[in-house]
Each structure stands twice: as structure tokens, then as C-alpha cells.
Scaffold this active site. Structure first.
Site, short mmCIF file in Angstrom:
data_model
loop_
_atom_site.label_atom_id
_atom_site.label_comp_id
_atom_site.label_asym_id
_atom_site.label_seq_id
_atom_site.Cartn_x
_atom_site.Cartn_y
_atom_site.Cartn_z
N ARG A 210 0.06 2.40 -11.56
CA ARG A 210 1.05 1.73 -10.73
C ARG A 210 2.42 2.35 -10.94
O ARG A 210 2.79 2.71 -12.07
CB ARG A 210 1.12 0.23 -11.06
N HIS B 66 0.83 -1.21 0.00
CA HIS B 66 0.00 0.00 0.00
C HIS B 66 0.86 1.25 0.00
O HIS B 66 1.90 1.32 0.67
CB HIS B 66 -0.90 0.03 1.24
N CYS C 9 0.41 1.72 -5.82
CA CYS C 9 -0.51 2.59 -6.54
C CYS C 9 0.08 3.99 -6.66
O CYS C 9 0.84 4.44 -5.81
CB CYS C 9 -1.85 2.67 -5.81
#
Length: 258
Positions: free
Chosen positions: A245, A162, A236
Site C-alpha cells: 500500500r 483503486h 495499492c
């Protein structure tokens, strides 16, 4: 003589209007408070909770690796092995020095079995098998793409993490520069990769970046053309979106058995 009739409709209408405005105001204030609490939960609480859990998991792995005979156990919280606990294989690199390569056994799904260290980012987090949000990424871990290689093996050891919320281990991935180091520790060995390619942005469906010979299929000028020992870090981008990405690649430059 006529008796004047008092009209109450206007008063009632105005009273109803004021009541509606008051009710609407209360609703908006309540909705605002709930929204604020949700934002605080996502931006602060999930990070705090995930980071604490990730730090605890790193310590658990370190304790198990320090225990004599570590590598023979098989627990969900601390896998004892590069990939299931077998000893690393030794070989000879092109330069003649001894290298360490990984075994072929795959850890159980969602099992934490290695530790990722990135000195420039002051980052040290667990690596778990799989990229499930609920069971891996939302715990603040970095996830290993199933089907890609394991640490030290020829091919591509591909990871995801993340960038925002839930520990956000890759929050500062854009700060990485060429020649920075990325270390992967297992119970069997420590592998050091050196960053030599960075793809700032590509499609979320660009599967080429995690292939054995990683190369973007959206931007083919980014990637590699020869077999090697690679690590891939994906997250991300930009902040607080999952539309694109970012990809960082490194090549194995040293391996040290425990």
C-alpha cells in the site's frame, strides 16, 4: 506371385497429427482472443464505465447541494450532508480564526455523500461510505474506511481508492508532493487538507496508517505522534498488484461552511 499390401497406418497417423495440431492452434488462437478481450475489458471498459458513473454521481451531489434545503434529504445516490445532513459545528482554532468541524452522524453503507478534489491530479470523484469493491471502489468512487472520522472531525478521515482499473481514481497518487492540497466537499462545508507526509510503500495489513493518530506500525518513522485533523489516502502499489500500500497524509488547514 505376392500382391503388395498398402499400409494405411502411417497415413492415418500423420492425418491425426495434422488434425491435432490444427485443433490445438485453433484453441490457442481462441484463448488468445478471449484473453485479449478480458484485458481490454479490465483496462479500458471498466475505466470508461466507472469514470462515467463517478462523474454522474458528482453532478448529482452538486445539484442536490445547490437545491434549497439540501441536507434534509437522505437518498442513496446523493447524501445531503457532511455526515447525514446536520449543520457543521463552529469552533475556534489555535490561531483564533473560526473553523468548521463535522457532525457525528454516519452515512449509510455504500452511500455517496462527499466529493474529493485533488488539483494536482485533476481529480474530482465521489466519496462513499465503506470500502466494498463491488458497491464502492469498482464504481470509480473513493471509499471511506468505516470507523475512521468524517470530514473536518478531529482524528483521521481515511480513504481508499483503486490505482488500476475501475476508474482508477488514485492512478497518479505517486505524483502528489508535500504542500499539495486535498479538498473534501460536503453539503455542509468544504475542507482543505495540506499534504505533509507520504509513505511510498508499506504492508497491506499496516492498520496503523488509518488510526485516529495515523502512524505506520511497519515503518514507525512515518506518521504522526499528536492528535489532529488528518486525511489519509491509501492505494495499492506498485501498479497492477495489491501486495503493498501507498499512503498519503494531509492535515486540515482550512474549512469553509456553505
Amino acid at each position: 506371385m505376392r500382391v503388395p499390401v498398402v499400409q494405411h497406418r502411417g497415413r492415418r497417423r500423420r492425418a491425426l497429427g495434422r488434425r491435432a495440431l490444427w485443433t490445438g492452434g485453433e484453441f490457442l488462437v481462441t484463448a488468445g482472443v478471449v484473453l485479449l478481450l478480458l484485458v481490454v475489458h479490465e483496462l479500458w471498459w471498466t475505466n470508461r464505465e466507472a469514470r462515467q458513473g463517478a462523474e454522474h454521481q458528482v453532478r448529482a451531489l452538486e445539484r442536490q447541494w445547490a437545491t434549497p434545503g439540501a441536507g434534509s434529504g437522505d437518498t442513496p445516490s446523493a447524501n445531503a450532508g457532511l455526515a447525514g445532513g446536520s449543520s457543521p459545528r463552529r469552533g475556534t482554532s489555535a490561531g483564533g480564526s473560526t473553523t468548521v468541524t463535522g457532525s457525528a452522524t454516519v452515512p449509510r453503507r455504500s452511500q455517496a455523500y462527499a466529493v474529493l478534489t485533488i488539483p494536482r491530479l485533476h481529480l474530482r470523484v465521489p466519496i462513499a461510505e465503506g470500502v466494498s469493491k463491488q458497491n464502492v471502489l469498482n464504481k470509480g468512487y473513493v471509499g471511506h474506511y468505516p470507523g475512521s472520522q468524517q470530514p473536518g472531525q478531529a482524528g483521521n478521515f481515511a480513504l481508499a481508492g483503486h490505482r488500476n482499473t475501475h476508474g482508477e481514481p488514485f492512478r497518479y497518487l505517486p505524483r502528489l508532493r508535500l504542500k499539495d492540497t486535498v479538498q473534501v466537499e460536503t453539503s455542509a462545508a468544504t475542507y482543505t487538507y495540506t499534504v505533509d507526509r507520504i509513505l511510498p510503500q508499506t504492508s497491506a495489513s499496516d492498520s496503523g496508517v488509518i488510526r485516529p493518530i495515523p502512524r505506520s506500525i511497519v515503518k514507525p518513522s512515518y506518521g504522526f505522534s499528536r492528535p489532529g485533523h488528518y486525511v489519509t489516502l491509501t492505494t495499492c502499489t506498485p501498479d497492477f498488484t495489491s501486495r503493498y500500500r501507498m499512503v498519503v497524509w494531509g492535515t486540515l488547514t482550512s474549512a469553509r461552511a456553505r
